[in-house]
Write a protein that holds these residues in place. Structure first.
Motif, PDB file in Angstrom:
ATOM      1  N   GLY A   1     -38.191  14.088 -15.121  1.00 20.64           N
ATOM      2  CA  GLY A   1     -37.955  15.423 -14.598  1.00 20.64           C
ATOM      3  C   GLY A   1     -38.193  16.550 -15.580  1.00 20.64           C
ATOM      4  N   ARG A   2     -38.641  16.229 -16.780  1.00 26.92           N
ATOM      5  CA  ARG A   2     -38.896  17.262 -17.787  1.00 26.92           C
ATOM      6  C   ARG A   2     -40.277  17.032 -18.394  1.00 26.92           C
ATOM      7  NH1 ARG A   2     -35.998  20.744 -21.251  1.00 26.92           N
ATOM      8  NH2 ARG A   2     -36.991  21.041 -23.274  1.00 26.92           N
ATOM      9  N   LEU A   3     -40.989  18.118 -18.654  1.00 27.41           N
ATOM     10  CA  LEU A   3     -42.335  18.032 -19.217  1.00 27.41           C
ATOM     11  C   LEU A   3     -42.306  18.606 -20.632  1.00 27.41           C
ATOM     12  CD1 LEU A   3     -45.065  17.002 -18.096  1.00 27.41           C
ATOM     13  CD2 LEU A   3     -45.675  19.386 -17.661  1.00 27.41           C
ATOM     14  N   ASN A   4     -42.365  17.711 -21.615  1.00 27.28           N
ATOM     15  CA  ASN A   4     -42.445  18.140 -23.009  1.00 27.28           C
ATOM     16  C   ASN A   4     -43.909  18.192 -23.443  1.00 27.28           C
ATOM     17  OD1 ASN A   4     -39.651  18.316 -23.327  1.00 27.28           O
ATOM     18  ND2 ASN A   4     -39.481  16.155 -23.861  1.00 27.28           N
ATOM     19  N   GLN A   5     -44.168  18.958 -24.463  1.00 22.19           N
ATOM     20  CA  GLN A   5     -45.537  19.057 -24.938  1.00 22.19           C
ATOM     21  C   GLN A   5     -45.579  19.008 -26.451  1.00 22.19           C
ATOM     22  OE1 GLN A   5     -47.427  22.708 -23.738  1.00 22.19           O
ATOM     23  NE2 GLN A   5     -46.216  23.983 -25.096  1.00 22.19           N
ATOM     24  N   THR A   6     -46.677  18.473 -26.969  1.00 23.25           N
ATOM     25  CA  THR A   6     -46.923  18.428 -28.395  1.00 23.25           C
ATOM     26  C   THR A   6     -48.412  18.619 -28.610  1.00 23.25           C
ATOM     27  OG1 THR A   6     -46.599  17.129 -30.417  1.00 23.25           O
ATOM     28  CG2 THR A   6     -47.241  15.918 -28.446  1.00 23.25           C
ATOM     29  N   THR A   7     -48.803  18.803 -29.836  1.00 22.45           N
ATOM     30  CA  THR A   7     -50.218  19.015 -30.146  1.00 22.45           C
ATOM     31  C   THR A   7     -50.629  18.079 -31.268  1.00 22.45           C
ATOM     32  OG1 THR A   7     -51.851  20.665 -30.834  1.00 22.45           O
ATOM     33  CG2 THR A   7     -49.677  20.838 -31.795  1.00 22.45           C
ATOM     34  N   LEU A   8     -51.884  17.673 -31.242  1.00 18.35           N
ATOM     35  CA  LEU A   8     -52.409  16.801 -32.291  1.00 18.35           C
ATOM     36  C   LEU A   8     -53.831  17.212 -32.628  1.00 18.35           C
ATOM     37  CD1 LEU A   8     -54.574  14.330 -31.261  1.00 18.35           C
ATOM     38  CD2 LEU A   8     -52.545  13.715 -29.973  1.00 18.35           C
ATOM     39  N   MET A   9     -54.199  16.929 -33.862  1.00 14.85           N
ATOM     40  CA  MET A   9     -55.575  17.130 -34.307  1.00 14.85           C
ATOM     41  C   MET A   9     -55.832  16.165 -35.450  1.00 14.85           C
ATOM     42  SD  MET A   9     -57.641  20.474 -35.716  1.00 14.85           S
ATOM     43  CE  MET A   9     -56.802  20.460 -37.288  1.00 14.85           C
ATOM     44  N   SER A  10     -56.820  15.320 -35.288  1.00 12.64           N
ATOM     45  CA  SER A  10     -57.142  14.335 -36.308  1.00 12.64           C
ATOM     46  C   SER A  10     -58.260  14.844 -37.195  1.00 12.64           C
ATOM     47  CB  SER A  10     -57.553  13.010 -35.653  1.00 12.64           C
ATOM     48  OG  SER A  10     -58.016  12.094 -36.623  1.00 12.64           O
ATOM     49  N   THR A  11     -58.108  14.615 -38.492  1.00 14.75           N
ATOM     50  CA  THR A  11     -59.132  15.053 -39.441  1.00 14.75           C
ATOM     51  C   THR A  11     -60.160  13.968 -39.725  1.00 14.75           C
ATOM     52  OG1 THR A  11     -57.671  14.383 -41.263  1.00 14.75           O
ATOM     53  CG2 THR A  11     -57.597  16.696 -40.555  1.00 14.75           C
ATOM     54  N   ARG A  12     -59.947  12.784 -39.194  1.00 14.69           N
ATOM     55  CA  ARG A  12     -60.897  11.691 -39.421  1.00 14.69           C
ATOM     56  C   ARG A  12     -60.861  10.741 -38.234  1.00 14.69           C
ATOM     57  NH1 ARG A  12     -57.674   7.348 -41.614  1.00 14.69           N
ATOM     58  NH2 ARG A  12     -55.621   8.085 -42.262  1.00 14.69           N
ATOM     59  N   PRO A  13     -61.944  10.014 -37.999  1.00 13.27           N
ATOM     60  CA  PRO A  13     -61.954   9.062 -36.882  1.00 13.27           C
ATOM     61  C   PRO A  13     -61.199   7.791 -37.244  1.00 13.27           C
ATOM     62  CG  PRO A  13     -64.035   8.967 -38.050  1.00 13.27           C
ATOM     63  CD  PRO A  13     -63.243  10.068 -38.699  1.00 13.27           C
ATOM     64  N   GLY A  14     -60.892   7.003 -36.208  1.00 11.00           N
ATOM     65  CA  GLY A  14     -60.226   5.730 -36.453  1.00 11.00           C
ATOM     66  C   GLY A  14     -59.293   5.353 -35.326  1.00 11.00           C
ATOM     67  N   LEU A  15     -58.609   4.220 -35.511  1.00 14.19           N
ATOM     68  CA  LEU A  15     -57.597   3.729 -34.577  1.00 14.19           C
ATOM     69  C   LEU A  15     -56.224   4.001 -35.163  1.00 14.19           C
ATOM     70  CD1 LEU A  15     -59.012   0.262 -33.433  1.00 14.19           C
ATOM     71  CD2 LEU A  15     -58.946   2.378 -32.130  1.00 14.19           C
ATOM     72  N   PHE A  16     -55.349   4.576 -34.350  1.00  9.43           N
ATOM     73  CA  PHE A  16     -54.015   4.924 -34.809  1.00  9.43           C
ATOM     74  C   PHE A  16     -52.990   4.350 -33.827  1.00  9.43           C
ATOM     75  CE2 PHE A  16     -57.040   8.219 -36.024  1.00  9.43           C
ATOM     76  CZ  PHE A  16     -56.965   8.102 -37.405  1.00  9.43           C
ATOM     77  N   TYR A  17     -52.029   3.624 -34.382  1.00  7.87           N
ATOM     78  CA  TYR A  17     -51.093   2.857 -33.569  1.00  7.87           C
ATOM     79  C   TYR A  17     -49.717   3.511 -33.575  1.00  7.87           C
ATOM     80  CZ  TYR A  17     -54.582  -0.875 -33.725  1.00  7.87           C
ATOM     81  OH  TYR A  17     -55.743  -1.607 -33.597  1.00  7.87           O
ATOM     82  N   GLY A  18     -49.045   3.377 -32.435  1.00  4.67           N
ATOM     83  CA  GLY A  18     -47.670   3.830 -32.309  1.00  4.67           C
ATOM     84  C   GLY A  18     -46.952   2.978 -31.278  1.00  4.67           C
ATOM     85  N   GLN A  19     -45.695   3.266 -31.064  1.00  8.97           N
ATOM     86  CA  GLN A  19     -44.883   2.524 -30.100  1.00  8.97           C
ATOM     87  C   GLN A  19     -43.853   3.462 -29.490  1.00  8.97           C
ATOM     88  OE1 GLN A  19     -43.589  -0.705 -32.796  1.00  8.97           O
ATOM     89  NE2 GLN A  19     -44.370  -2.132 -31.274  1.00  8.97           N
ATOM     90  N   CYS A  20     -43.266   3.021 -28.401  1.00 11.67           N
ATOM     91  CA  CYS A  20     -42.133   3.749 -27.839  1.00 11.67           C
ATOM     92  C   CYS A  20     -40.972   3.624 -28.819  1.00 11.67           C
ATOM     93  CB  CYS A  20     -41.752   3.174 -26.474  1.00 11.67           C
ATOM     94  SG  CYS A  20     -40.266   3.925 -25.759  1.00 11.67           S
ATOM     95  N   SER A  21     -40.461   4.758 -29.290  1.00  5.93           N
ATOM     96  CA  SER A  21     -39.386   4.737 -30.282  1.00  5.93           C
ATOM     97  C   SER A  21     -38.039   5.105 -29.668  1.00  5.93           C
ATOM     98  CB  SER A  21     -39.722   5.690 -31.435  1.00  5.93           C
ATOM     99  OG  SER A  21     -39.952   6.991 -30.956  1.00  5.93           O
ATOM    100  N   GLU A  22     -37.905   4.895 -28.378  1.00  7.29           N
ATOM    101  CA  GLU A  22     -36.634   5.100 -27.676  1.00  7.29           C
ATOM    102  C   GLU A  22     -36.179   3.759 -27.116  1.00  7.29           C
ATOM    103  OE1 GLU A  22     -33.477   6.861 -26.888  1.00  7.29           O
ATOM    104  OE2 GLU A  22     -35.015   8.396 -27.050  1.00  7.29           O
ATOM    105  N   ILE A  23     -34.895   3.490 -27.191  1.00  9.41           N
ATOM    106  CA  ILE A  23     -34.376   2.234 -26.637  1.00  9.41           C
ATOM    107  C   ILE A  23     -34.278   2.409 -25.119  1.00  9.41           C
ATOM    108  CG2 ILE A  23     -32.501   0.553 -26.707  1.00  9.41           C
ATOM    109  CD1 ILE A  23     -31.826   1.530 -29.476  1.00  9.41           C
ATOM    110  N   CYS A  24     -35.390   2.105 -24.429  1.00 11.83           N
ATOM    111  CA  CYS A  24     -35.495   2.410 -23.009  1.00 11.83           C
ATOM    112  C   CYS A  24     -35.281   1.175 -22.130  1.00 11.83           C
ATOM    113  CB  CYS A  24     -36.871   3.017 -22.710  1.00 11.83           C
ATOM    114  SG  CYS A  24     -38.245   1.929 -23.098  1.00 11.83           S
ATOM    115  N   GLY A  25     -34.974   0.043 -22.723  1.00 13.61           N
ATOM    116  CA  GLY A  25     -34.762  -1.161 -21.918  1.00 13.61           C
ATOM    117  C   GLY A  25     -35.120  -2.399 -22.709  1.00 13.61           C
ATOM    118  N   SER A  26     -35.091  -3.523 -22.040  1.00 15.23           N
ATOM    119  CA  SER A  26     -35.292  -4.804 -22.715  1.00 15.23           C
ATOM    120  C   SER A  26     -36.691  -4.948 -23.281  1.00 15.23           C
ATOM    121  CB  SER A  26     -35.011  -5.950 -21.740  1.00 15.23           C
ATOM    122  OG  SER A  26     -35.867  -5.863 -20.606  1.00 15.23           O
ATOM    123  N   ASN A  27     -37.678  -4.305 -22.684  1.00 13.06           N
ATOM    124  CA  ASN A  27     -39.059  -4.437 -23.147  1.00 13.06           C
ATOM    125  C   ASN A  27     -39.570  -3.171 -23.811  1.00 13.06           C
ATOM    126  OD1 ASN A  27     -39.358  -7.098 -22.191  1.00 13.06           O
ATOM    127  ND2 ASN A  27     -39.830  -6.365 -20.132  1.00 13.06           N
TER     128      ASN A  27
END
Length: 227
Positions: free
Chosen positions: A177-203
């Motif tokens: 029910g809420r729309l948050n926004q952020t901005t990004l800009m990469s200075t170089r190409p590549g693959l960048f990994y992340g994960q959900c960092s909120e305890i949102c459930g068993s998975n």
């Protein structure tokens, strides 16, 4: 991405993350100096029996140890506020992507295109190819152009999630029910990994994020093939 036994942050890929790394080093040095001073004073108190009674009622000493912490706090607060304003500043983004969190996968919608959206699921361990990273690879990567300002709208369909990519300095809560926004800009190409960092459930730990930052001409070819 992170490597085993890593102590510091991941290498910065965006100007915001570079600022965060500088601020981290700046603050850590102040903490180190304060800790060294406190340890030195404690050592003196434990190893000497001399007592200077004149300093117990010295107004000058009390003035110094009242004003000095205030100056230190200002030295920390001003760079912190500057970076906070930089992270919230979004000027004429070249591209907007909407990110929706689900239990337990991400879906992406390129709102500047008429019909460009897809879901991004984690690849099971049994389907990984040689060289793939366990619990981090996805079937559909989020492809974005490098060296361009990109706005990311983040929300959720069900429960709380958090869209985070450490090397880009990104961490935005996905709230139903809420729309948050952020901005990004990469200075170089590549693959960048992340994960959900909120305890949102068993998975919740099985919601990887993979950003593929490519030159603009490669992004145009990819977007054309997806339409």
């Amino acid at each position: 991405m992170a490597y085993p036994l890593q102590l510091g942050f991941q290498d910065a890929t965006s100007p915001i993350m570079e600022e965060l790394l500088h601020f981290h080093d700046h603050t850590l040095m102040i903490v180190f100096l304060i800790s060294s001073l406190v340890l030195y004073i404690i050592t003196l108190m434990l190893t000497t029996k001399l007592t200077h009674t004149s300093t117990m009622d010295a107004q000058e000493v009390e003035t110094i140890w009242t004003i000095l912490p205030a100056i230190i706090l200002i030295m920390i607060a001003l760079p912190s506020l500057r970076i906070l304003y930089m992270m919230d500043e979004i000027n004429n983004p070249s591209l907007t992507v909407k990110t929706m969190g689900h239990q337990w996968y991400w879906s992406y919608e390129y709102t500047d295109y008429e019909d460009l959206s897809f879901d991004s699921y984690m690849i099971p361990t049994s389907d990984l190819k040689p060289g793939d990273l366990r619990l981090l690879e996805v079937d559909n990567r989020m492809v974005l152009p490098m060296e361009m300002t990109i706005r990311v709208l983040v929300s959720s369909e069900d429960v709380l999630h958090s869209w985070a990519v450490p090397s880009l300095g990104l961490k935005t809560d996905a709230i139903p029910g809420r729309l948050n926004q952020t901005t990004l800009m990469s200075t170089r190409p590549g693959l960048f990994y992340g994960q959900c960092s909120e305890i949102c459930g068993s998975n919740h730990s099985f919601m990887p994020i993979v950003l593929e930052l490519v030159p603009l001409e490669n992004f145009e070819k990819w977007s054309t093939s997806m339409l």
